[in-house]
Write a protein that holds these residues in place. Structure first.
Motif, PDB file in Angstrom:
ATOM      1  N   ASN A  51     -41.072 100.250  94.399  1.00  0.00           N
ATOM      2  CA  ASN A  51     -41.334  99.138  93.492  1.00  0.00           C
ATOM      3  C   ASN A  51     -42.183  98.026  94.104  1.00  0.00           C
ATOM      4  O   ASN A  51     -42.570  97.088  93.404  1.00  0.00           O
ATOM      5  N   GLN A  52     -42.472  98.114  95.403  1.00  0.00           N
ATOM      6  CA  GLN A  52     -43.366  97.125  95.985  1.00  0.00           C
ATOM      7  C   GLN A  52     -44.781  97.673  96.187  1.00  0.00           C
ATOM      8  O   GLN A  52     -45.684  96.944  96.583  1.00  0.00           O
ATOM      9  N   ASN A  72     -47.371 106.629  87.595  1.00  0.00           N
ATOM     10  CA  ASN A  72     -46.239 107.542  87.383  1.00  0.00           C
ATOM     11  C   ASN A  72     -45.679 108.100  88.684  1.00  0.00           C
ATOM     12  O   ASN A  72     -44.528 108.546  88.718  1.00  0.00           O
ATOM     13  N   VAL A  73     -46.470 108.083  89.746  1.00  0.00           N
ATOM     14  CA  VAL A  73     -45.971 108.628  91.021  1.00  0.00           C
ATOM     15  C   VAL A  73     -45.009 107.672  91.702  1.00  0.00           C
ATOM     16  O   VAL A  73     -44.397 108.022  92.716  1.00  0.00           O
ATOM     17  N   LEU A  74     -44.852 106.470  91.141  1.00  0.00           N
ATOM     18  CA  LEU A  74     -43.979 105.465  91.755  1.00  0.00           C
ATOM     19  C   LEU A  74     -42.845 105.041  90.832  1.00  0.00           C
ATOM     20  O   LEU A  74     -42.248 103.985  91.026  1.00  0.00           O
ATOM     21  N   ASP A  75     -42.517 105.877  89.833  1.00  0.00           N
ATOM     22  CA  ASP A  75     -41.490 105.475  88.873  1.00  0.00           C
ATOM     23  C   ASP A  75     -40.139 106.129  89.115  1.00  0.00           C
ATOM     24  O   ASP A  75     -39.193 105.948  88.355  1.00  0.00           O
ATOM     25  N   ASP A 100     -51.182 101.271  97.692  1.00  0.00           N
ATOM     26  CA  ASP A 100     -51.138 100.018  98.439  1.00  0.00           C
ATOM     27  C   ASP A 100     -49.676  99.784  98.792  1.00  0.00           C
ATOM     28  O   ASP A 100     -48.822  99.677  97.907  1.00  0.00           O
ATOM     29  N   LEU A 101     -49.369  99.716 100.089  1.00  0.00           N
ATOM     30  CA  LEU A 101     -47.973  99.674 100.534  1.00  0.00           C
ATOM     31  C   LEU A 101     -47.291  98.333 100.298  1.00  0.00           C
ATOM     32  O   LEU A 101     -46.078  98.223 100.477  1.00  0.00           O
ATOM     33  N   ASN A 186     -43.997 109.345  98.225  1.00  0.00           N
ATOM     34  CA  ASN A 186     -43.223 108.392  99.020  1.00  0.00           C
ATOM     35  C   ASN A 186     -43.802 108.287 100.426  1.00  0.00           C
ATOM     36  O   ASN A 186     -44.360 109.248 100.960  1.00  0.00           O
ATOM     37  N   VAL A 187     -43.642 107.111 101.014  1.00  0.00           N
ATOM     38  CA  VAL A 187     -44.157 106.820 102.351  1.00  0.00           C
ATOM     39  C   VAL A 187     -43.003 106.276 103.186  1.00  0.00           C
ATOM     40  O   VAL A 187     -42.170 105.505 102.684  1.00  0.00           O
TER      41      VAL A 187
END
Length: 288
Positions: A51-52, A72-75, A100-101, A186-187
């Motif tokens: 979420n950041q 969508n890759v971050l939901d 962007d991290l 994910n990172v």
């Protein structure tokens, strides 16, 4: 996270990271196809909150059902995907999706969850990083993912980064090498455990050269300086281990100077200290 062999494994994906004591496990769950992330303990690795972060891509289709936008890759849902454009025009590979991290981190792991269908699954890839100071991208890992819906884990030598991107050089599907897609990215932030080295360093950094031979003191100083560099640097766990072992060996190898003047107070103190050491070590028979 890493224990050894890290520099040797950066160029291939794996579902179980080789030479690592801890492994990330992604599980598909519930009827809505949302996925849960469950992990074995990872003392050297923590996931950067989705979420950041912000996602962008060279191409994305307009929202169509559950696919389209890079976001969508971050939901947190495996049922929604990023998909390159296929309405109006159809750009072909290479493609990329960038994260962007939300800050600068030392990172060492990237995971890619493919879509359930084949079109757009990543084949030949590069993982690239940017430190946020310029527009230069550096490839830290590359390889080929299998045509599978399984989570893919890519480990690489930890590096400072503000952005990361998945470069898709070729893809599966019909037609091949056309689309690109991803369900989740994910990172992971990496950090080495330096606590043992720090304790050893703190306990010995104030020693002085007065009491030790020149050769043994020189070895100790070199090991101490190396330990300080490791403590202050972006290093692997293996580097910490080696620095700790070298410093302990140098400490154990310190040799006290012999007496300089026979009959002097310093000479007496020297032999008294030696006798005390023999007694403490249970070597009374050698104390004559």
């Amino acid at each position: 996270f890493p224990t050894d062999g890290l520099s040797a494994i950066g160029n291939h994906p794996t579902n179980v990271a080789p030479n690592y004591t801890n492994t990330a496990v992604m599980k598909l769950a519930d009827t809505n196809n949302n996925y849960q992330k469950s992990y074995e303990p990872m003392p050297n690795c923590i996931v950067i909150p989705q979420n950041q972060m912000m996602a962008s891509a060279d191409s994305e289709n307009a929202v169509t059902g559950n696919e389209g936008p890079a976001s969508n890759v971050l939901d947190g849902s495996a049922s929604t995907i990023w998909h390159t454009q296929y309405q109006g025009s159809t750009p072909v590979c290479p493609h990329y999706i960038e994260l962007d991290l939300g800050g600068t981190y030392t990172i060492g792991r990237f995971t890619y969850l493919p879509r359930t269908g084949e079109n757009g699954r990543v084949n030949a890839y590069e993982v690239q990083i940017n430190d946020g100071t310029n527009d230069q991208w550096t490839t830290v890992a590359s390889g080929n993912f299998p045509n599978s819906g399984d989570l893919q884990i890519v480990d690489f030598v930890p590096v400072s980064a503000a952005k990361i991107r998945l470069l898709v050089n070729s893809s599966y599907g019909n037609p091949a090498n056309t689309f690109a897609a991803a369900a989740e990215l994910n990172v992971y932030e990496y950090f080495a455990d330096k606590s043992t080295l720090q304790e050893l360093y703190d306990a010995n950094k104030d020693r002085t050269s007065d009491d030790y031979t020149e050769e043994s003191w020189g070895t100790f100083v070199a090991a101490l300086e190396n330990a300080e560099n490791v403590l202050n640097g972006n290093v692997l766990q293996e580097d910490v281990k080696q620095a700790t072992q070298a410093l302990q060996a140098a400490i154990d190898g310190l040799e006290e100077k012999g007496p300089e003047e026979p009959g002097s107070k310093k000479t007496l103190e020297y032999f008294l200290n030696k006798a005390k050491q023999f007694v403490e070590n249970g070597k009374v028979d050698e104390c004559v």
